[in-house]
Design a protein around this motif. Structure first.
Motif, mmCIF file in Angstrom:
data_model
loop_
_atom_site.group_PDB
_atom_site.id
_atom_site.type_symbol
_atom_site.label_atom_id
_atom_site.label_comp_id
_atom_site.label_asym_id
_atom_site.label_seq_id
_atom_site.Cartn_x
_atom_site.Cartn_y
_atom_site.Cartn_z
ATOM 1 N N GLN A 38 0.802 -1.212 0.193
ATOM 2 C CA GLN A 38 -0.047 -0.115 0.014
ATOM 3 C C GLN A 38 0.841 1.296 0.085
ATOM 4 O O GLN A 38 2.155 1.210 0.402
ATOM 5 C CB GLN A 38 -0.964 -0.065 1.143
ATOM 6 C CG GLN A 38 -2.077 -0.978 1.151
ATOM 7 C CD GLN A 38 -2.907 -0.927 2.330
ATOM 8 O OE1 GLN A 38 -2.791 -0.369 3.280
ATOM 9 N NE2 GLN A 38 -4.064 -1.158 2.055
ATOM 10 N N ALA A 39 0.140 2.225 -0.360
ATOM 11 C CA ALA A 39 1.110 3.539 -0.494
ATOM 12 C C ALA A 39 1.565 3.767 0.917
ATOM 13 O O ALA A 39 0.734 3.897 2.040
ATOM 14 C CB ALA A 39 0.100 4.776 -1.019
ATOM 15 N N GLY A 40 2.811 4.452 1.100
ATOM 16 C CA GLY A 40 3.216 4.700 2.351
ATOM 17 C C GLY A 40 4.005 3.589 3.046
ATOM 18 O O GLY A 40 4.822 3.641 3.988
ATOM 19 N N GLY A 41 3.940 2.388 2.367
ATOM 20 C CA GLY A 41 4.714 1.365 2.784
ATOM 21 C C GLY A 41 6.022 1.293 2.181
ATOM 22 O O GLY A 41 6.663 2.090 1.661
ATOM 23 N N SER A 42 6.849 0.080 2.705
ATOM 24 C CA SER A 42 7.987 -0.081 2.079
ATOM 25 C C SER A 42 8.379 -1.684 1.860
ATOM 26 O O SER A 42 7.525 -2.493 1.916
ATOM 27 C CB SER A 42 9.001 -0.108 3.492
ATOM 28 O OG SER A 42 9.019 1.028 4.390
ATOM 29 N N LEU A 43 9.206 -1.571 0.931
ATOM 30 C CA LEU A 43 9.852 -2.981 0.194
ATOM 31 C C LEU A 43 11.360 -2.777 0.245
ATOM 32 O O LEU A 43 12.012 -1.919 0.220
ATOM 33 C CB LEU A 43 9.118 -3.130 -1.228
ATOM 34 C CG LEU A 43 7.697 -3.778 -1.284
ATOM 35 C CD1 LEU A 43 7.406 -3.691 -2.734
ATOM 36 C CD2 LEU A 43 7.661 -5.175 -0.543
ATOM 37 N N ARG A 44 12.013 -4.057 0.084
ATOM 38 C CA ARG A 44 13.390 -4.188 0.168
ATOM 39 C C ARG A 44 13.851 -4.959 -1.162
ATOM 40 O O ARG A 44 13.283 -6.237 -1.101
ATOM 41 C CB ARG A 44 14.223 -4.618 1.169
ATOM 42 C CG ARG A 44 15.598 -4.616 1.111
ATOM 43 C CD ARG A 44 16.353 -4.647 2.310
ATOM 44 N NE ARG A 44 16.527 -6.180 2.660
ATOM 45 C CZ ARG A 44 17.588 -6.859 3.178
ATOM 46 N NH1 ARG A 44 18.312 -6.293 3.827
ATOM 47 N NH2 ARG A 44 17.536 -7.973 3.274
ATOM 48 N N LEU A 45 14.405 -4.498 -2.381
ATOM 49 C CA LEU A 45 14.666 -5.436 -3.302
ATOM 50 C C LEU A 45 16.134 -5.766 -2.882
ATOM 51 O O LEU A 45 16.900 -4.989 -2.591
ATOM 52 C CB LEU A 45 14.582 -4.548 -4.490
ATOM 53 C CG LEU A 45 13.162 -4.022 -5.252
ATOM 54 C CD1 LEU A 45 13.293 -3.243 -6.201
ATOM 55 C CD2 LEU A 45 12.292 -4.935 -4.875
ATOM 56 N N SER A 46 16.323 -7.102 -3.841
ATOM 57 C CA SER A 46 17.793 -7.557 -3.591
ATOM 58 C C SER A 46 18.298 -7.973 -4.891
ATOM 59 O O SER A 46 17.511 -8.464 -5.790
ATOM 60 C CB SER A 46 17.841 -8.885 -2.544
ATOM 61 O OG SER A 46 17.518 -8.469 -1.376
ATOM 62 N N CYS A 47 19.532 -7.838 -5.113
ATOM 63 C CA CYS A 47 20.080 -8.007 -6.517
ATOM 64 C C CYS A 47 21.583 -8.758 -6.057
ATOM 65 O O CYS A 47 22.328 -8.338 -5.631
ATOM 66 C CB CYS A 47 20.636 -6.835 -7.188
ATOM 67 S SG CYS A 47 21.504 -7.232 -8.857
ATOM 68 N N ALA A 48 21.331 -10.241 -6.353
ATOM 69 C CA ALA A 48 22.494 -11.099 -6.178
ATOM 70 C C ALA A 48 23.532 -11.059 -7.630
ATOM 71 O O ALA A 48 22.704 -11.526 -8.634
ATOM 72 C CB ALA A 48 22.227 -12.635 -5.969
ATOM 73 N N ALA A 49 24.790 -10.508 -7.362
ATOM 74 C CA ALA A 49 25.566 -10.613 -8.578
ATOM 75 C C ALA A 49 26.590 -11.578 -8.577
ATOM 76 O O ALA A 49 27.177 -11.978 -7.585
ATOM 77 C CB ALA A 49 26.287 -9.283 -8.514
ATOM 78 N N SER A 50 26.929 -12.278 -9.809
ATOM 79 C CA SER A 50 27.928 -13.182 -9.730
ATOM 80 C C SER A 50 28.701 -12.979 -11.239
ATOM 81 O O SER A 50 28.357 -12.436 -12.063
ATOM 82 C CB SER A 50 27.433 -14.575 -9.820
ATOM 83 O OG SER A 50 26.421 -14.941 -10.966
ATOM 84 N N GLY A 51 29.962 -13.544 -11.191
ATOM 85 C CA GLY A 51 30.623 -13.423 -12.246
ATOM 86 C C GLY A 51 32.242 -12.795 -11.885
ATOM 87 O O GLY A 51 32.210 -12.278 -10.915
ATOM 88 N N ARG A 52 33.109 -13.116 -12.932
ATOM 89 C CA ARG A 52 34.212 -12.811 -12.373
ATOM 90 C C ARG A 52 34.677 -11.098 -12.308
ATOM 91 O O ARG A 52 35.615 -10.806 -11.955
ATOM 92 C CB ARG A 52 35.401 -13.528 -13.481
ATOM 93 C CG ARG A 52 35.160 -13.181 -15.035
ATOM 94 C CD ARG A 52 35.957 -13.858 -15.683
ATOM 95 N NE ARG A 52 36.042 -13.480 -17.190
ATOM 96 C CZ ARG A 52 36.842 -12.558 -17.872
ATOM 97 N NH1 ARG A 52 37.839 -11.736 -16.794
ATOM 98 N NH2 ARG A 52 36.766 -12.260 -19.083
ATOM 99 N N THR A 53 33.821 -10.298 -12.970
ATOM 100 C CA THR A 53 34.149 -9.061 -13.045
ATOM 101 C C THR A 53 33.446 -8.177 -12.109
ATOM 102 O O THR A 53 32.874 -7.060 -12.073
ATOM 103 C CB THR A 53 33.769 -8.461 -14.515
ATOM 104 O OG1 THR A 53 32.404 -8.678 -14.541
ATOM 105 C CG2 THR A 53 34.660 -9.119 -15.426
#
Length: 120
Positions: A13-28
């Motif tokens: 709902q408006a006014g609420g919160s969320l947390r996004l995650s981004c898992a990264a992999s690779g040699r660079t």
């Protein structure tokens, strides 16, 4: 090349919160910046926030300053986007992006996207 996998989207709902995650992999992965972009229905993809892998450089879009916070856990190769005080206009597919120029709004690698929907 870097591989990126997002998680954490959903309905809030408006006014609420969320947390996004981004898992990264690779040699660079330790030599690039990671960021978030979003694309709302009928609109182009826009820059949201980005962070250098060292954490020394951070940039936000004006529309999210003071509400969103980007951070990274180098040990876990994960970047987070904490989204507070969400508005209906934040509704979009959010994409994690990586590359040397992400802080300038130019990405080389993309995740598959995660939907964020904010109801009024």
């Amino acid at each position: 090349q870097v591989q990126l996998v997002e998680s954490g989207g959903g309905l809030v709902q408006a006014g609420g919160s969320l947390r996004l995650s981004c898992a990264a992999s690779g040699r660079t992965v330790s030599s690039i910046a990671i960021g978030w972009f979003r694309q709302a229905p009928g609109k182009g993809r826009e820059f949201v926030a980005a962070i250098s892998w060292s954490g020394g450089s951070i940039r936000y879009a004006d529309s999210v300053k003071g509400r969103f916070t980007i951070s990274r856990d180098s040990a876990e190769n994960t970047v987070y986007l904490q989204m507070n005080s969400l508005k209906p206009e934040d509704t979009a597919v959010y994409y994690c992006a990586g590359g040397m120029l992400v802080l300038a709004g130019i990405a080389q690698s993309w995740g598959q996207g995660t939907q964020v929907t904010v109801s009024s």
